[in-house]
Structures are given as C-alpha cells and as structure tokens.
Design an enzyme around this catalytic site. Structure first.
Site, PDB file in Angstrom:
ATOM      1  N   TYR A 106       0.794  -0.946   0.152  1.00  8.06           N
ATOM      2  CA  TYR A 106       0.194   0.123  -0.108  1.00  8.06           C
ATOM      3  C   TYR A 106       1.010   1.191   0.064  1.00  8.06           C
ATOM      4  O   TYR A 106       1.700   1.109   0.654  1.00  8.06           O
ATOM      5  CB  TYR A 106      -0.909   0.017   1.150  1.00  8.06           C
ATOM      6  CG  TYR A 106      -1.706   1.393   1.477  1.00  8.06           C
ATOM      7  CD1 TYR A 106      -1.709   2.070   2.500  1.00  8.06           C
ATOM      8  CD2 TYR A 106      -2.649   1.687   0.536  1.00  8.06           C
ATOM      9  CE1 TYR A 106      -2.192   3.318   2.586  1.00  8.06           C
ATOM     10  CE2 TYR A 106      -3.535   2.629   0.502  1.00  8.06           C
ATOM     11  CZ  TYR A 106      -3.398   3.838   1.692  1.00  8.06           C
ATOM     12  OH  TYR A 106      -3.947   4.756   2.109  1.00  8.06           O
ATOM     13  N   ASP A 142       9.351   2.511  -1.291  1.00 12.48           N
ATOM     14  CA  ASP A 142       8.280   3.222  -0.306  1.00 12.48           C
ATOM     15  C   ASP A 142       8.629   2.980   1.185  1.00 12.48           C
ATOM     16  O   ASP A 142       8.368   1.927   1.488  1.00 12.48           O
ATOM     17  CB  ASP A 142       7.050   2.835  -0.645  1.00 12.48           C
ATOM     18  CG  ASP A 142       6.023   3.411   0.316  1.00 12.48           C
ATOM     19  OD1 ASP A 142       4.803   3.339   0.158  1.00 12.48           O
ATOM     20  OD2 ASP A 142       6.390   4.164   1.349  1.00 12.48           O
ATOM     21  N   LYS A 163       5.762   9.477   8.067  1.00 17.68           N
ATOM     22  CA  LYS A 163       5.422   9.015   9.522  1.00 17.68           C
ATOM     23  C   LYS A 163       6.692   9.561  10.401  1.00 17.68           C
ATOM     24  O   LYS A 163       6.458  10.609  10.808  1.00 17.68           O
ATOM     25  CB  LYS A 163       5.522   7.272   9.427  1.00 17.68           C
ATOM     26  CG  LYS A 163       4.064   6.965   8.650  1.00 17.68           C
ATOM     27  CD  LYS A 163       3.861   5.411   8.646  1.00 17.68           C
ATOM     28  CE  LYS A 163       2.982   4.936   7.750  1.00 17.68           C
ATOM     29  NZ  LYS A 163       1.814   4.934   8.051  1.00 17.68           N
TER      30      LYS A 163
HETATM   31  P1  KE4 Z   1      -0.246   8.765   4.335  1.00 21.89           P
HETATM   32  O1  KE4 Z   1      -0.696   9.316   3.089  1.00 21.89           O
HETATM   33  O2  KE4 Z   1      -1.166   7.923   4.992  1.00 21.89           O
HETATM   34  O3  KE4 Z   1       0.657   9.743   5.053  1.00 21.89           O
HETATM   35  O4  KE4 Z   1       0.865   7.774   3.724  1.00 21.89           O
HETATM   36  C1  KE4 Z   1       0.291   6.340   3.115  1.00 21.89           C
HETATM   37  C2  KE4 Z   1       1.369   5.420   3.153  1.00 21.89           C
HETATM   38  C3  KE4 Z   1       2.442   5.059   2.175  1.00 21.89           C
HETATM   39  N1  KE4 Z   1       3.210   4.171   1.990  1.00 21.89           N
HETATM   40  C4  KE4 Z   1       3.185   3.211   3.297  1.00 21.89           C
HETATM   41  C5  KE4 Z   1       4.059   1.973   3.208  1.00 21.89           C
HETATM   42  C6  KE4 Z   1       2.074   3.534   4.262  1.00 21.89           C
HETATM   43  O5  KE4 Z   1       2.143   2.378   5.097  1.00 21.89           O
HETATM   44  C7  KE4 Z   1       1.163   4.451   3.999  1.00 21.89           C
HETATM   45  C8  KE4 Z   1       0.108   4.525   5.001  1.00 21.89           C
HETATM   46  N2  KE4 Z   1       0.102   3.537   5.991  1.00 21.89           N
HETATM   47  C9  KE4 Z   1      -1.245   3.455   6.749  1.00 21.89           C
HETATM   48  C10 KE4 Z   1      -1.285   2.314   7.611  1.00 21.89           C
HETATM   49  N3  KE4 Z   1      -0.736   1.074   7.013  1.00 21.89           N
HETATM   50  C11 KE4 Z   1      -1.966   4.715   7.465  1.00 21.89           C
HETATM   51  C12 KE4 Z   1      -2.872   4.423   8.036  1.00 21.89           C
HETATM   52  C13 KE4 Z   1      -4.141   4.942   7.482  1.00 21.89           C
HETATM   53  O6  KE4 Z   1      -4.373   4.830   6.322  1.00 21.89           O
HETATM   54  O7  KE4 Z   1      -5.065   5.514   8.235  1.00 21.89           O
END
Ligand code: KE4
Length: 428
Positions: free
Chosen positions: A145, A240, A268
């Site tokens: 993801y 990523d 993060k």
């Molecule tokens: P954000 O746009 O949520 O800051 O990041 C997206 C993203 C990109 N790449 C990886 C590997 C990620 O895990 C994420 C977002 N992670 C999720 C949980 N696995 C965030 C939690 C959510 O979606 O509320």
C-alpha cells in the site's frame, strides 16, 4: 469488555458529520467489528480513551511515534518554533536542517523534497519516474500500500502481464491500464512483465519490507535481484519507506539490507507526529522536479516550520547510539513471548518481525506474500484484538496492519502484554 459509553456517544455523532465517522477508514474498526475508541490523550507507550481507559499502544499513530507519544523534546521543539509563527510559504532554515538529516542518513538520497503525507510522496515519485524516463507503465507489488494514489489503487489483472484493475471506485479503468502488479518476493514475475513491455516501464515501486499485509520481510536476495533487473532495463527503483524509514534502522531498509533505491519515499517518523512526507533520490532524477525541471509538484504547507521542528527533534534522538539495539531487544522479547504462548496453547499461527515491526498471523502457512497472508483466519484475529483490548492492550484493528514497538515501551509493558496475549490465547 471495555467501558466505552462516551466513545459510543461520540461515534453516533461523528457518523452524522464524517463519512464512516472517521478521517481515515482503518480507524473505523470495520475489520474487527464493533465501534472505535475515541482517544483523549497519549503519553509514552500509553493511550487513553475518552472513557478513561488506559491501553499499552502498539499502533503508535500507524508508525510515526517511534519515540512514544508526547515526547517532551519533540513537544518542546514544536512549542518553541510555534512562538515565531506556524507557516510562511517561504523557505526556512528548518527545511535545510531536516533535509540534511535525511540525506545524511540514507546514502542513496542526494536531494529531497518535503510534502505533507506519504501519499503525496509516492504519487510524486511515480510522476517523477515517468517524467525522467519518458515511459508510462509502472510495476507495483500486490498487497503493498502506498497511500490513496489513483494509479496505485490497483489490483492484479487476470494474468501477470495484463493491465491492473481499479481497486477503488472512482479510479478510471484507463488509469489502471499503466499499472502492472506482481507478487511480493517473486523476481521471475518482474522479469516476465519487463520482457512483455520492453522500454515501456518507468518504475517499480514497493515497500522493501511489506507492512500493509501484516509484516513480510524480503526473501534473501530479493531486493538485490530487483536492484539488478531494474538497473539492467533502466527502470527507476522506488522504495516506499514511509513506514520502514528510520524505523528498522536509522538508514531504513536500505541500510538494513544494503540495497540502494533510485528514489525513496518517506513519511510518518520524519514528521515526528506532525504531517510530513518526502521523496528523494539521485540528483539527476531530482533535477527533473519543478522549478528546475519539468515535473510539477507543489504544496502550501510543505516544509512548514512546526512539522520540520518535530521531525528534526525526532531524528536527532533516533541518531543516538543504542536506539535500535533497544528497539530490537524490546521487540524481540515481545515477539518471542507471543510465539511461545501460541505454541503452548497450540494456536495455529505464523509470526513475522523486522526490528520494531511485527505481526501474528492466524494461519499454519509461512506468510511470504499477499496470497499467503490472506490465508490468515481474520475472525480469530478479531477475537485476539478484542481480547487484548479488554486487557488494556491496543493493537492495530486489522490482521493486515503492522504492530509497532516504540522506545517508550518498558519491560513492564512487555510483561503485561505477554500476560494479556497468553490469557487471550488460552480462550481462543
Ligand atoms: P499517508 O498518506 O497515510 O501519510 O501515507 C500513505 C502510506 C504510504 N506508504 C506506506 C508504506 C504506508 O504504510 C502508508 C500509510 N500507512 C497506513 C497504515 N498502514 C496509514 C494509516 C491510515 O491509512 O489511516
């Protein structure tokens, strides 16, 4: 059972005002049933809901809070900077400082651009790879993801070399046409796709350690092979590291496995709990970004002083010696304790851990990719989740989310967690 009367009331109201009652879907507890807890505050390894219940927190806001919640040094850095204003829409020296910290930590990154989320980082890295190579197709890994980017919300087509299919309403089929999906830990499938579309593939993007189908490490040699084959065909290799960056090592997965990406996405932890994402990499690629290049990307609050201050204060603490040894020690004791308890109670489970990212799958299979991750018994996971919550342990409300340990988790937290897990397993 948890006393969640006030959370239930808040949930009723929030669902009237916000789709699904939440500002991000996974928070709605749909994977585990029931209704979410509304949180009032957090401190260190603990989180407190609005009914006054305390939990040992293994979500950590989905990864950013590697220092633990409300770290005093981070809070002080934010409050100091905020006295001089919150955002100027102009360059500041704080952006130079955070850029320098990330570039010094990840040797494959010559230049970096700050954005406000991981999604923005991956979306832009894809656009940049396409602009740099003048090619349109991309390869993504099933089960990885990368945020809610149209061309990455794509699931596998009928065969390896067929177009991807939209994995969300609202994504036009044509948008998925340039996305090809292959299984994690399978280099042959990448070779097949590349040979099917010679000179058409701009990039391959993956999480070097998959953290969105639970936790799945790369097989020995997998990342090295991806590096070799993408170099051979002039394909931009994008790691990523939104989740793994500064988590599994100070230099992220690239330091841990000794494989350099062409572009890296961050998020993060580099924001220390405030909204920050970033993408960076080789100078010849980054030179294609506006305003010096023709690949456009912009953001009103990108690099804002508060977020920069939180990120700087976080990375400076993480750069101290013994930080990752402490995380390894604490995480190892927890993971081994869970594994040992599952064995004692004959629970069919498979356990993965990389540093302070870990997961317990409820399957007898070895989990190496999305297909094997999906063999997990998610109803058993839901019982596990609610059983732990009832004993004051808050893990991610989904079998396919990683558990995160922080520097704030104490030996007492570990002992309480393992005791809670053992109680749950004895009744599972
Ligand atoms: P954000 O746009 O949520 O800051 O990041 C997206 C993203 C990109 N790449 C990886 C590997 C990620 O895990 C994420 C977002 N992670 C999720 C949980 N696995 C965030 C939690 C959510 O979606 O509320």
């Amino acid at each position: 059972m948890v006393n969640n009367f006030r959370s239930l009331q808040a949930w009723e109201t929030s669902q009237q005002l916000i789709p699904g009652g939440v500002n991000s879907p996974v928070r709605a507890f749909k994977s585990v049933g029931g209704s979410p807890l509304f949180i009032r505050r957090a401190q260190g390894s603990k989180i407190y809901d609005i009914d006054g219940n305390q939990y040992i927190d293994y979500v950590g806001s989905w990864g950013p809070l590697l220092l633990g919640h409300a770290d005093p040094i981070v809070l002080s850095a934010i409050s100091e900077v905020m006295k001089d204003g919150t955002s100027f829409g102009a360059p500041t020296e704080l952006e130079i400082e955070l850029a320098n910290l990330v570039i010094s930590a990840v040797k494959s990154v010559d230049q970096i651009r700050m954005v406000n989320s991981g999604t923005e980082a991956t979306m832009t890295a894809i656009r940049l790879a396409r602009g740099y190579t003048k090619r349109d197709k991309i390869i993504k890994i099933e089960g990885c993801y990368h945020g809610h980017v149209d061309c990455l919300l794509v699931k596998a087509g009928s065969g390896l070399t067929t177009f991807g299919l939209p994995d969300s309403e609202g994504v036009p089929t044509e948008f998925a046409h340039h996305t090809l999906t292959v299984p994690f830990n399978d280099v042959d499938s990448v070779q097949q796709v590349i040979e099917a579309y010679p000179d058409q593939i701009a990039c391959l993007i993956l999480e070097p350690i998959a953290g969105n189908m639970g936790v799945i490490p790369p097989k020995d040699g997998y990342l090295e092979e991806l590096r070799r084959v993408t170099t051979e065909y002039g394909i931009v290799l994008i790691f990523d590291e939104v989740m793994t960056g500064f988590r599994v090592a100070y230099g992220g997965a690239q330091e841990l496995y000794g494989v350099d990406a062409d572009l890296t996405c961050f998020g993060k932890i580099i924001g220390g709990g405030l909204p920050v994402g970033a993408y960076g990499g080789k100078k010849d690629i980054m030179q294609c970004v506006s305003p010096i290049g023709e690949v456009y990307q912009a953001g009103t609050l990108s690099g804002n002083p508060l977020a920069m201050a939180a990120g700087i204060a976080t990375l400076k603490q993480l750069s101290q010696p013994e930080v990752y040894a402490q995380l390894e020690e604490t995480s190892g004791v927890i993971s081994d304790g869970i594994k040992h308890s599952a064995k004692n109670h004959s629970i069919s489970s498979f356990h993965n851990r990389v540093g302070s990212m870990m997961i317990c799958y409820f399957t007898s299979q070895e989990v190496i990719d999305y297909e094997t991750a999906k063999t997990s018994d998610t109803s058993k996971f839901s019982k596990y989740f609610w059983g732990l919550l009832g004993q004051g342990v808050y893990v991610a409300p989904s079998q396919f989310e990683a558990g995160f340990v922080s520097l704030a988790h104490t030996a007492e937290d570990v002992e309480s967690t393992i005791r809670a897990v053992d109680n749950v397993f004895s009744n599972l």
